[in-house]
Design an enzyme around this catalytic site. Structure first.
Site, PDB file in Angstrom:
ATOM      1  N   GLY A 253       0.808  -0.644  -0.245  1.00  0.00           N
ATOM      2  CA  GLY A 253       0.229   0.194  -0.347  1.00  0.00           C
ATOM      3  C   GLY A 253       0.942   1.117  -0.246  1.00  0.00           C
ATOM      4  O   GLY A 253       0.880   2.293  -0.724  1.00  0.00           O
ATOM      5  N   ASP A 254       2.014   1.369   0.708  1.00  0.00           N
ATOM      6  CA  ASP A 254       2.626   2.841   0.779  1.00  0.00           C
ATOM      7  C   ASP A 254       2.952   2.630  -0.368  1.00  0.00           C
ATOM      8  O   ASP A 254       3.205   4.306  -0.961  1.00  0.00           O
ATOM      9  CB  ASP A 254       4.071   2.140   2.237  1.00  0.00           C
ATOM     10  CG  ASP A 254       3.396   1.873   2.866  1.00  0.00           C
ATOM     11  OD1 ASP A 254       2.164   2.851   3.857  1.00  0.00           O
ATOM     12  OD2 ASP A 254       4.186   1.332   4.393  1.00  0.00           O
TER      13      ASP A 254
END
Ligand code: ATP
Ligand code: RIB
Length: 308
Positions: A253-254
């Site tokens: 996600g990052d």
């Protein structure tokens, strides 16, 4: 033409990652088969993803006055990040995350804020200019919530685009959400923000509509290997991700968020920016760890060229 300026405000953690066959039940002890210490933290991972994918990025964050805090700052510098807004907090340890990864590549994480807790609204005052002069501000929720709120409000009043990755999941006030231009929850976070479970496209559309009604222009609900539900002006669609052999989804996600914001700031249309971010995140899940898994721009471009 000047390169658009990006500010990332967020956490820095030392990740203690242990690989195990399956997660222990309460009271159970499991023997791990691999352990490593790596640099992480949602803020730092996203900043690294921005730096490696080519953004002009200043990172507002805090480390402790321990040896690893200084090592992290040096590493961030080599990742193309302006480090002048990273503070060393006296007599405080750098933030820590304990991460277990099972055989399926899933993870569970617990964190201690450490120096991240010192990023208060008062501390932020010395870096207001970074936000005021940025074209976009990317944040997550591992920093004190009142600071993230103040930063979003300041950014909004200076026409700095605000992108919020609302992770780890927590409910947020309507006032806070009204300062956000783009939000990027995963399925769990979307459910906590809206009360709607995102198990299918109808659920994603409903959750996105609720977020639009709170004033958010673009909603990207990340769906793991299935891709993203992208919604704008009440119209949504799935933008599929890339098929890869995932070994570890830490910082997927990052990486997605950092690459997406970088591409948006370059002026790429949203769908193209999402595809760029999918490629970056797909590469990340084929590698172990957080920042160790984040690809550089040439790797993202080669991946996209191969999959064209
Ligand atoms: P994490 O907390 O594991 O970092 P997240 O829950 O914030 O991730 P996800 O929705 O799981 O976010 O994934 C974000 C993006 O990463 C997806 O939209 C996709 O681009 C990519 N991704 C995640 N898992 C996979 C996978 N198994 N294969 C390919 N891409 C993936
Ligand atoms: O998103 C992954 C990150 O979450 C890890 O690097 C860990 O530090 C936790 O903050």
């Amino acid at each position: 033409m000047t390169t658009p300026r990006l500010a990332v405000l967020g956490s820095i953690n030392v990740d203690h990652i242990m690989n195990i066959s399956q997660f222990p039940k309460p009271g159970e002890t499991i023997i791990g088969h691999q352990y490593k210490i790596a640099f992480g933290g949602k803020g730092a991972n996203q900043a690294v993803a921005c730096g490696r994918s080519g953004a002009d990025i200043t990172f507002i964050a805090c480390v402790g006055d321990d040896a690893i805090g200084s090592e992290i700052i040096s590493q961030l510098k080599t990742d193309n990040i302006h480090i002048d807004a990273i503070s060393i907090i006296p007599q405080t340890p750098t933030g820590v995350a304990m991460i277990l990864v099972n055989e399926q590549g899933e993870n569970v994480i617990s964190i201690i804020a450490g120096a991240n807790g010192a990023l208060t609204p008062r501390h932020l005052e010395q870096y207001h200019h970074v936000i005021e002069h940025a074209d976009a501000l990317l944040m997550q929720l591992e920093s004190p919530l009142d600071t993230v709120f103040e930063a979003a409000k300041l950014a909004k009043s200076h026409h700095t685009k605000v992108i919020l990755n609302p992770a780890p999941a927590q409910p947020l006030s309507d006032e806070f959400l009204s300062f956000i231009d783009v939000i990027t929850p995963n399925e769990t976070e979307a459910e906590i923000l809206t009360g709607i479970s995102v198990h299918d496209e109808a659920g994603a559309a409903k959750a996105a509509d609720i977020l639009h009604h709170k004033g958010i222009k673009q909603v990207l609900i990340t769906l793991g290997s299935r891709g993203v539900w992208f919604s704008e002006q009440g119209k949504g669609m799935i933008i599929p991700g890339f098929r890869v052999e995932a070994v570890d989804t830490i910082a997927a996600g990052d990486t997605f968020n950092g690459a997406f914001v970088t591409a948006i700031l370059e002026g790429k249309p949203s769908v193209e920016a999402i595809r760029f971010a999918h490629a970056a995140a797909a590469i990340a899940v084929t590698r172990h760890g957080a920042q160790s898994s984040v690809p550089w721009r040439h790797e993202i471009e080669s991946f996209l060229a191969e999959r064209a």
